[in-house]
Scaffold this motif. Structure first.
Motif, PDB file in Angstrom:
ATOM      1  N   SER D 104       0.801  -1.223   0.000  1.00  0.00           N
ATOM      2  CA  SER D 104       0.000   0.000   0.000  1.00  0.00           C
ATOM      3  C   SER D 104       0.834   1.273   0.000  1.00  0.00           C
ATOM      4  N   ILE D 105       2.052   1.152   0.444  1.00  0.00           N
ATOM      5  CA  ILE D 105       2.891   2.350   0.535  1.00  0.00           C
ATOM      6  C   ILE D 105       3.030   3.044  -0.813  1.00  0.00           C
ATOM      7  N   PHE D 106       2.940   2.262  -1.887  1.00  0.00           N
ATOM      8  CA  PHE D 106       3.157   2.867  -3.208  1.00  0.00           C
ATOM      9  C   PHE D 106       1.926   3.588  -3.737  1.00  0.00           C
ATOM     10  N   ASN D 107       0.894   3.644  -2.909  1.00  0.00           N
ATOM     11  CA  ASN D 107      -0.282   4.429  -3.274  1.00  0.00           C
ATOM     12  C   ASN D 107      -0.197   5.861  -2.771  1.00  0.00           C
ATOM     13  N   TYR D 108       0.953   6.203  -2.208  1.00  0.00           N
ATOM     14  CA  TYR D 108       1.179   7.606  -1.854  1.00  0.00           C
ATOM     15  C   TYR D 108       2.004   8.249  -2.960  1.00  0.00           C
ATOM     16  N   PRO D 109       1.738   9.526  -3.243  1.00  0.00           N
ATOM     17  CA  PRO D 109       2.463  10.180  -4.347  1.00  0.00           C
ATOM     18  C   PRO D 109       3.837  10.702  -3.921  1.00  0.00           C
ATOM     19  N   THR D 110       4.744  10.806  -4.886  1.00  0.00           N
ATOM     20  CA  THR D 110       6.013  11.505  -4.636  1.00  0.00           C
ATOM     21  C   THR D 110       5.831  12.954  -5.072  1.00  0.00           C
ATOM     22  N   LEU D 111       5.704  13.828  -4.094  1.00  0.00           N
ATOM     23  CA  LEU D 111       5.370  15.228  -4.392  1.00  0.00           C
ATOM     24  C   LEU D 111       6.587  16.118  -4.554  1.00  0.00           C
ATOM     25  N   THR D 112       7.691  15.717  -3.946  1.00  0.00           N
ATOM     26  CA  THR D 112       8.913  16.515  -4.089  1.00  0.00           C
ATOM     27  C   THR D 112      10.103  15.573  -4.209  1.00  0.00           C
ATOM     28  N   TRP D 113      11.216  16.136  -4.552  1.00  0.00           N
ATOM     29  CA  TRP D 113      12.448  15.353  -4.668  1.00  0.00           C
ATOM     30  C   TRP D 113      12.826  14.694  -3.345  1.00  0.00           C
ATOM     31  N   ALA D 114      12.501  15.351  -2.248  1.00  0.00           N
ATOM     32  CA  ALA D 114      12.845  14.769  -0.941  1.00  0.00           C
ATOM     33  C   ALA D 114      12.138  13.436  -0.724  1.00  0.00           C
ATOM     34  N   ASP D 115      11.008  13.258  -1.390  1.00  0.00           N
ATOM     35  CA  ASP D 115      10.286  11.990  -1.246  1.00  0.00           C
ATOM     36  C   ASP D 115      11.128  10.818  -1.744  1.00  0.00           C
ATOM     37  N   ILE D 116      12.004  11.086  -2.715  1.00  0.00           N
ATOM     38  CA  ILE D 116      12.889  10.027  -3.201  1.00  0.00           C
ATOM     39  C   ILE D 116      13.822   9.596  -2.063  1.00  0.00           C
ATOM     40  N   PRO D 271      -4.372   7.820  -2.200  1.00  0.00           N
ATOM     41  CA  PRO D 271      -4.284   8.908  -3.180  1.00  0.00           C
ATOM     42  C   PRO D 271      -3.981   8.443  -4.602  1.00  0.00           C
ATOM     43  N   CYS D 272      -3.252   7.339  -4.756  1.00  0.00           N
ATOM     44  CA  CYS D 272      -2.818   6.972  -6.116  1.00  0.00           C
ATOM     45  C   CYS D 272      -3.198   5.567  -6.567  1.00  0.00           C
ATOM     46  N   ASN D 273      -4.041   4.852  -5.816  1.00  0.00           N
ATOM     47  CA  ASN D 273      -4.317   3.466  -6.229  1.00  0.00           C
ATOM     48  C   ASN D 273      -4.740   3.388  -7.690  1.00  0.00           C
ATOM     49  N   ARG D 274      -5.696   4.235  -8.056  1.00  0.00           N
ATOM     50  CA  ARG D 274      -6.235   4.159  -9.426  1.00  0.00           C
ATOM     51  C   ARG D 274      -5.156   4.472 -10.463  1.00  0.00           C
ATOM     52  N   GLN D 275      -4.365   5.528 -10.180  1.00  0.00           N
ATOM     53  CA  GLN D 275      -3.326   5.902 -11.147  1.00  0.00           C
ATOM     54  C   GLN D 275      -2.272   4.804 -11.310  1.00  0.00           C
ATOM     55  N   ARG D 276      -1.895   4.173 -10.184  1.00  0.00           N
ATOM     56  CA  ARG D 276      -0.842   3.150 -10.269  1.00  0.00           C
ATOM     57  C   ARG D 276      -1.290   1.975 -11.128  1.00  0.00           C
ATOM     58  N   VAL D 277      -2.483   1.488 -10.847  1.00  0.00           N
ATOM     59  CA  VAL D 277      -2.949   0.330 -11.606  1.00  0.00           C
ATOM     60  C   VAL D 277      -3.191   0.724 -13.054  1.00  0.00           C
ATOM     61  N   ALA D 278      -3.758   1.912 -13.268  1.00  0.00           N
ATOM     62  CA  ALA D 278      -4.031   2.344 -14.641  1.00  0.00           C
ATOM     63  C   ALA D 278      -2.735   2.468 -15.442  1.00  0.00           C
TER      64      ALA D 278
END
Lengths: 315, 250, 250, 315
Positions: D104-116, D271-278
């Motif tokens: 599930s963690i990958f359903n959060y978006p990377t909003l800034t470079w720090a997220d990397i 926030p991103c489940n739909r986008q990730r699978v799509a």
């Protein structure tokens, strides 16, 4: 009928759609108006390329409005062509398949923001010089469309000049960007007036029919004479070492144009010919289902007539 | 520190700015020439609203920031627009669905905001509500045509309203800023706009022979600067040139 | 002023950098997982070459510019890469066609550059030629599979080689920099690479049951910083974050 | 057979593909390995989002290599799952249709470079803590895949920490960006260890089968204890007012996790489940013709056998 037509032309009056006209006159006009319309809509691409990146909101609004005007010009011009018994869909098809041309100038890329200024100043400037006499063109609907178009183009031309002025008087980098744009757009702008008079295929007949009123070289000279002091005002250098005032002629002499480049671009080998047509065709194909839907909706709602209001909306 | 009105103006201004940016991506790619004109027109109206609102926000916050400073020099996390307006254009039906939802909302909002006790906001609203009435009408007419057009257009239009539906919840969320200002009559409590919005949207969707969307996923975060991943790319493009020449005037 | 070797290194470095950027756009979108690995691998090799070359160019020009200054702080008109590498990815066949043309060229180039009288360039080439031999092989194998696969894949592969063919002419153009350096044995005269390149590409295209492209449109300008419109958008995205925080270290 | 299986488990030896195993054991492993593989490939998306914008070439190379490793991990793990008699295409289909999950963690978006950086430090950090015991998992192919994966993940984790360290010690804006990333990723990282032991559905049986060796809460505690001094070294504040050292327990106490959010994200409403699978489905569908072409080519060239070399290449 032929006599009546020639009488009207000789009296410098307007030919209207209801009037008889020679087939060759009609064809010449269709070709010219269609090419003009195509130029407006293809011309949206190089400028549209920078709308999303415009560096201030004011400039973004100006550019957006300008590109919107171009779409509007396309609409009037296709409508003017339609008064000659053709329809827009066929003209678009001729554009997409390469049977009809658009102005070669739009086959050059916009590489920097300064190009937006150069297009406004030089390309719209050249267009206006070409188009002002067309306000008195013998074919009424075209002449009237040109009145409105010329007015808007003058406005665009001033905005382009102002954009470049601010760059040329900005930072050293901005000034260099403005000069670079002038370097790249100057010669192609001179080519916008078409081949030299000696080689111009259609000119004589168009002049006789009062579709055209000045020769290509005459208009080109006018453009150079107008542009030289404007470039000075901008503080930019026109990239032509042979450019100088000729006291005797009362005009500026200028260097030899590379007509090989012109012919190459005309033949489809400019930097962006393929991209421009491909982008246009893609937009048209991607929009096919939308246009079909609008037709289907209009047909449904005019057939059963039960919803007058929607009908109007879909017209 | 920034005032609540400045924050509120920034929220509404960012909504208009970002939707304008998305709409302007259509330039020269619309399904027909009339739509090239119409979409540019919508984008221009929204851009005008954004400029008024951002300029006002900048003047209130008292840090000397211009409309351009606010548009071009904030980072992703500082933008306050709702997620709906940043959603990618998709096909024409998706764009129309976004317009239907947003213009209907903006119409209700501006209509109510005409009564704002803040003279600037009231003045903006009085002008903008007329523009937005046209935006709504444009979206309504296309929703009808696409919904009740061909089989393909119906499928696409249904997909458009379905996919964007979750993002509409955020339009009616009352954050602290809106609530505080609604109390003093300067702003509108977004929750009060929902009934009229929903009735209006439902009527159009029904007339378009489409099915009203449902579902309980309600993404949010835009007002707190938590956007979707697509937003960073939009912003990068919008700001690229401005940031390439720091300090230059245009 | 910058030296010819610095300019030459910049040309080759920009080619590698921009193609790496394009290939990295495939990340997480490749047709199969093996290709996610392979395309990332190509992008990484090219990025490594770019870093070596840009660092070398920066050290020679003597203005203290690092690889990052050169990558992130030049404008569109200052990049020296050929137009081929900046062309959009298109579908997988288009990407493979670009790889076939470019990797075959780069292989011939680096093989010849191993003999450079410039020790840095010779060293880079000796390392890179091994990487690029794999790149070429990867492109060849996919050209064969797609050309001689299904009807659809053949159509797409033919379209790919046809559309990009015009951009190959620029690879073999000798500009003043290359000519001067070729004279001293530091660089390779690009014109000398063409026969081997063309023989190699023709053999693959024939084996893939495709038709060798032709046509006399030969766009150019990349080495003089006159790029295609797509390039500005690529660069804006690449530089967006770096420019958002002027002077920051990463 | 059952006895032999239980003997091996009890002796802490490895079960190999050729060995008999209970159907429920096999199913549990397929589910877990597939979910793990899916997580690797979906995990490429949030990080891939920043490759084209990485702010230095060194960081770009590091990130590109990391995402490449993730694709590689996906490959090993699908291969490990295939030893249990399933195939990759079916597993991908289960991912695309939502029948199988990814982390599930990958359903959060990377909003800034720090997220990397935060993903490297916290998400890979949590993954390692989950995965280290899996190197001794009773199923051989999975255990061996984990040895290689853990090694690479440790490397990624250090790189993420280093990225954040440079931000946290950079400009004020960079520091704020790093803190903001920690604020958003901390709680979702704690949720990566799964529901509290009391509510964990599969845990007891997995422990008995030596697929799992520690409870969710145990591993979560270990993660918190490891992360606290790391956050201090970074100069960042973990967003938990209840976080404090408990001398008695010899562990850090920490705040209550919002399991409602966890359940929402798990149910598809992150926030991103739909986008990730799509995005995943789109890549798969867009690649269909390529995979078909490779199959067709391989079939042609193995059938006539006239070109052994090409054959090999197409395998």
């Amino acid at each position: 009928m032929q006599a009546r037509f020639e009488e009207l032309i000789a009296a410098d009056e307007r030919i209207e759609p209801r009037d008889w006209m020679p087939e060759a006159y009609r064809k010449t006009l269709v070709r010219q108006i269609a090419q003009h319309a195509h130029s407006e809509i293809i011309g949206m691409q190089p400028e549209g390329n920078w709308i999303t990146r415009a560096p201030s909101l004011r400039r973004k609004a100006i550019l957006l409005a300008k590109v919107q005007d171009e779409a509007g010009h396309g609409l009037y011009l296709y409508a003017a062509a339609e008064t000659l018994g053709v329809d827009r869909a066929d003209l678009l098809d001729a554009l997409h398949s390469g049977r009809q041309k658009y102005s070669s100038i739009f086959n050059y890329p916009t590489l920097t923001w300064a190009d937006i200024g150069a297009i406004g100043w030089l390309v719209d400037g050249a267009a206006i010089i070409n188009q002002i006499p067309l306000q008195r063109c013998s074919y009424g609907p075209y002449a009237r469309a040109m009145v409105r178009i010329c007015k808007e183009e003058s406005f665009h031309q001033r905005q382009g000049f102002e954009l470049l002025y601010d760059l040329a008087h900005g930072t050293a980098e901005q000034h260099a960007m403005a000069q670079d744009a002038l370097n790249r757009w100057w010669w192609p702008s001179l080519m916008m007036f078409g081949p030299p008079d000696a080689e111009s295929a259609h000119s004589a007949q168009s002049m006789a029919w009062r579709i055209k009123r000045h020769s290509n070289d005459e208009l080109r000279q006018r453009f150079v004479d107008i542009s030289v002091p404007q470039a000075e005002a901008l503080g930019l250098t026109i990239p032509d070492p042979d450019l100088r005032w000729n006291e005797e002629r009362g005009h500026h002499d200028f260097g030899v144009i590379d007509w090989t480049e012109f012919q190459e671009v005309l033949a489809g080998n400019g930097p962006c010919n393929r991209q421009r047509v491909a982008a246009r065709v893609r937009a048209h194909e991607d929009g096919e289902w939308v246009r079909q839907a609008a037709l289907a909706y209009a047909a449904k709602h005019s057939a059963d007539g039960r919803d007058g209001e929607r009908n109007v909306a879909a017209a | 520190m920034t005032t609540p009105v400045a924050q509120y103006a920034l929220q509404l201004g960012d909504d208009a700015l970002i939707l304008s940016q998305r709409l302007s991506e259509w330039c020269a790619h619309a399904p027909e020439l009339e739509e090239d004109v119409a979409l540019a027109n919508l984008a221009l109206d929204l851009l005008g609203q954004a400029r008024t609102l951002l300029t006002y926000a900048g003047s209130l916050e008292g840090r000397g920031r211009s409309e351009d400073d606010l548009a071009f020099l904030r980072t992703e996390r500082e933008f306050r627009n709702v997620l709906l307006v940043e959603q990618p254009n998709g096909d024409f039906a998706m764009t129309i669905a976004r317009q239907l939802y947003f213009a209907t909302y903006q119409y209700e909002l501006y209509a109510a905001l005409c009564e704002s006790t803040d003279a600037e906001l009231a003045g903006l609203a009085a002008k903008a509500v007329k523009e937005v009435a046209y935006h709504r009408d444009h979206a309504v007419q296309w929703t009808l045509r696409l919904g009740d057009g061909t089989e393909e257009s119906r499928r696409r239009m249904q997909e458009g309203v379905d996919q964007l539906w979750p993002y509409t919840a955020e339009l009616f969320e009352a954050d602290a800023v809106a609530l505080e200002l609604a109390g003093s009559g300067a702003a509108v409590d977004p929750r009060t706009l929902r009934p009229a919005w929903e009735a209006s949207v439902a009527e159009v969707i029904e007339a378009a022979t489409l099915t009203m969307p449902s579902g309980d996923w309600q993404p949010r975060g835009g007002r707190a600067g938590k956007h979707t991943e697509a937003f960073g790319l939009l912003l990068g493009e919008m700001q690229a040139l401005h940031r390439q020449f720091p300090g230059a005037a245009w």
